[in-house]
Design an enzyme around this catalytic site. Sequence first.
Site, PDB file in Angstrom:
ATOM      1  N   LEU A 195      21.454   3.182  -8.352  1.00 11.73           N
ATOM      2  CA  LEU A 195      21.722   3.209  -6.924  1.00 11.73           C
ATOM      3  C   LEU A 195      21.232   1.935  -6.237  1.00 11.73           C
ATOM      4  O   LEU A 195      21.499   1.724  -5.060  1.00 11.73           O
ATOM      5  CB  LEU A 195      21.050   4.445  -6.300  1.00 11.73           C
ATOM      6  CG  LEU A 195      21.427   5.755  -7.008  1.00 11.73           C
ATOM      7  CD1 LEU A 195      20.607   6.912  -6.457  1.00 11.73           C
ATOM      8  CD2 LEU A 195      22.913   6.052  -6.829  1.00 11.73           C
ATOM      9  N   ASP A 243      27.027   5.765 -16.579  1.00 10.12           N
ATOM     10  CA  ASP A 243      26.203   4.552 -16.704  1.00 10.12           C
ATOM     11  C   ASP A 243      26.524   3.583 -15.575  1.00 10.12           C
ATOM     12  O   ASP A 243      26.549   2.362 -15.747  1.00 10.12           O
ATOM     13  CB  ASP A 243      26.419   3.878 -18.065  1.00 10.12           C
ATOM     14  CG  ASP A 243      25.296   2.900 -18.390  1.00 10.12           C
ATOM     15  OD1 ASP A 243      25.533   1.955 -19.163  1.00 10.12           O
ATOM     16  OD2 ASP A 243      24.189   3.075 -17.847  1.00 10.12           O
TER      17      ASP A 243
END
Lengths: 424, 171, 332
Positions: A64, A306
């Site tokens: 993130l 991923d």
Amino acid sequence: MKIHIKSGHLIDPKNNIDSKQDVFIAAGKIAGIGKALDGFVANQTIDARGLIVSPGFVDLSARLREPGSEYKATLKSELQAALAGGVTSLACPPDTDPVLDEPGLVEMLKHRAKQLNLAHVYPLGALTRKLEGKLLTEMCELTQAGCVGFSQADNAITDTQILWRAFEYAATFGYTIFLRAEDYYLAQNGVAHDGEIASRLGLKGIPAAAEGLAIASILRIAQETKTKIHLCRLSTAEGVELVRQAKKQGVQVSADVSTQHCHLTDHDIGYFNAYANLKPPLRSARDKAALCQGLKDGTIDAICSDHTPVDDDAKLLPFTEAEAGASALELLLPLTLKWATENKASMFESIAKITSQPASILAISGGDLSVNADADIAIFNPNTEWKVSASQLKSQGKNTPFLGLSMIGKVQYTLLHGQVAYQS
Amino acid sequence: MQLPDPENLLTEITLKIKAQIEINGIDNSALVGIYSGGVWIMRRILESMQQVIPYGLLDAALYRDDYAERGLKAAPKPAQIPFDVQDKHIILIDDIFYTGRTTRAAMNELFDYGRPASIQLAVLINRGGAQLPIAPNIVGAEILLKANQSLQLSQDTKNKLHLTLEGIIEN
Amino acid sequence: MHNPQLDADGNLKHLLTIEGLPKKILTQILDTAESFVGVAERDIKKVPLLRGKTVCNIFFENSTRTRTTFEIAAKRLSADVINLNVGTSSQSKGETILDTVDNLIAMHADMFVVRHSQSGAVHFIAQHVPDNISVINAGDGRHAHPTQGLLDVFTVRRYKPDMHNLRVALVGDVLHSRVARSEIHALTTLGVPEVRVIAPKTLLPVDVEKLGVHVFHDMKAGLKDVDVVMMLRLQNERMSGALLPSAQEYFKTFGLTQDKLDLAKPDAIVMHPGPMNRGVEIDSSVADGHQSVILPQVTYGIAVRMAVMAILNGGSPSSLRASASEQTGGGA
């Protein structure tokens, strides 16, 4: 808010449901499956004819970029991308800046995510301080702050003594360690799979044995210390076989593979396409076939995105200098469905790989639509064909090797806590 | 249209070339053939000469003025100028004279080897249509052709010369 | 995948690597180079082909030798030359590769000759230049050095015209060598039936046989009956990376001495891309001996580079060709 999802085909692997069922939601939870409860009056009806209704997807790894790398992506942009991809829960690795090795940082991250009220964020804490592989982190404190496991992200622990002790300490409390297995020295400076393609292109290769050797060590230590291990992002045939044997011997190990490695090989580097620069590297066709087979026979438990958003400048460089990683949250669904169609697996099996299985690996609630579970739901059309384009992606990272390619399968609604949080 | 026999034209220009060499003095003269037709013609001339005279071969492709548009289409044949160009009377030999551009290119190339005393141009046929103020000094025949017509010289296995005309023929 | 080196008509647009180029393009370059050999032997060593054009040598990795030969080649074609040693200037100030390239494009350069320490860097640049600029790879990491590969096969062709009957051996550090890769592609594309590599295992890339070569670890066996010996340079760093124990042991096992060369055919030729490490990969007596063609390689290098530039520069890009199509070609 009472919602009636009507006429959809429900796939709920945990509860073994794969049939046409209506879904009833009330007060943010699943109120009923199949038949309406007495006195249920819906405020909103979603017509799910021709659509699949599934638990919201659970992604084992999505970067993130907060804290520290907000120029690459933010919590807001990436969690919105998650919802657009049907992902309602995700685990994020600890390689932020600063590293997630302090309870305070984890609390702040969880707090920020909660405030945004977008997908659920489950941080993986650092296994060692600063991920340096020397000192242990306060795993109990970190777990209390919200960590669901411990990881070294892309940083190997080279000191086997420290690795052993970290395993033992985690095993004391039953924590799961998430490791991407790669021998530090064999992988140094490598950017591609050590094979014919790397030789032709003059790229420094990382041999498959780098993963095999590391997996063998990790499994051996885990066997001795009785630690729960999850092997992240398998990329080699030999890795799959090692996990298969370990499971037969009763070692507590689970494994995942990325959507990229299910479909691409080192041939996709083409003329030095920086979007194909990934960690672990894309490997040979033989490795890819073994990974797909490993998913099919259950050796590999889950598929994950991923997700690694990279800013354009960091990819607009020669292959060897570009930053590794692919933006992948929004392609999790179509690439998972594609694995199923290409490997003669059922949609039910493929959805399990991104719902019930990862939820059980993370030991979190979610990934199923049992009555009284949180109503985190993905409703998708398995036949919609769409083209991957930078402007359409909600993630700040436009770095996907699938850019310009066609995908089949698109999320139409994502519900979080029983509310429509995304609609296409 | 009746095409002349190139063998006859060859005989004619050979006489005129030999005469010119006499005037200039054989010690100060040289022949340079332009690939490919000019080289075939030059070899026939050399065969028919009793005395030895220095000679060279040129492609002129590296000096063409249409390189920017057409590029190097075929690999140019290597130039062979084994004599010293300085102060020589050179007779440039080509098969068909048309726009004059090949001659200009050949002259430019020759000047990069040295400063000749003079250059004369001998051709089998002048087909008219010069686009530069250049004209051959020794000509076998003049045949006026249109832009959509083209004249080709060829050589058979017995080294005999032939002429073919392509394009729209009008009587 | 469309070959980025060729335009829509299959003509050469950039020279980035020999791999993937059709045989007829390699032959075109070699045949064109023949005419340029003669130019160097004249008084006026120039032809006007690139008159008014600007060739930019952009060397992100230093090399005076290679840069000089490209400069000479460009000047013999009458081009103007700009030399940019990027290591010492803008790059170190944090400017990205693309910014450096964009600046040069804005200065109206026509051709870039690029050397970079990273494999794939020149492909990267070629993807970002406008249609009217051609890029020549002067060496990228360990990937390719196409003009060196071309001048090497040009040299082979000059001394051994029957390419379909040759045994060629490459000796040395193939793993790190862009020259070796380009040589192998050129030799195999031109139909040389036997290409050998002779090296210790630590200096060979994985799956090297898939490039079409036979592997030898014993130099005596590898050189037997060979027509051409192509030596590769050994860099000092190889000793420190645990790839080799010492220069002395390397010279004993893989260095080219006269007695080893005598195992090859009596008229075998010896080549080296330079610069040579005398006493490491090659004995001085061999380097200076009558079988060595190392100096002619340098001469041919200029002719080959002239040929590459002449072919790349000529002819307008397909996109502009429509407007020039009314021009009638020249005649006599």
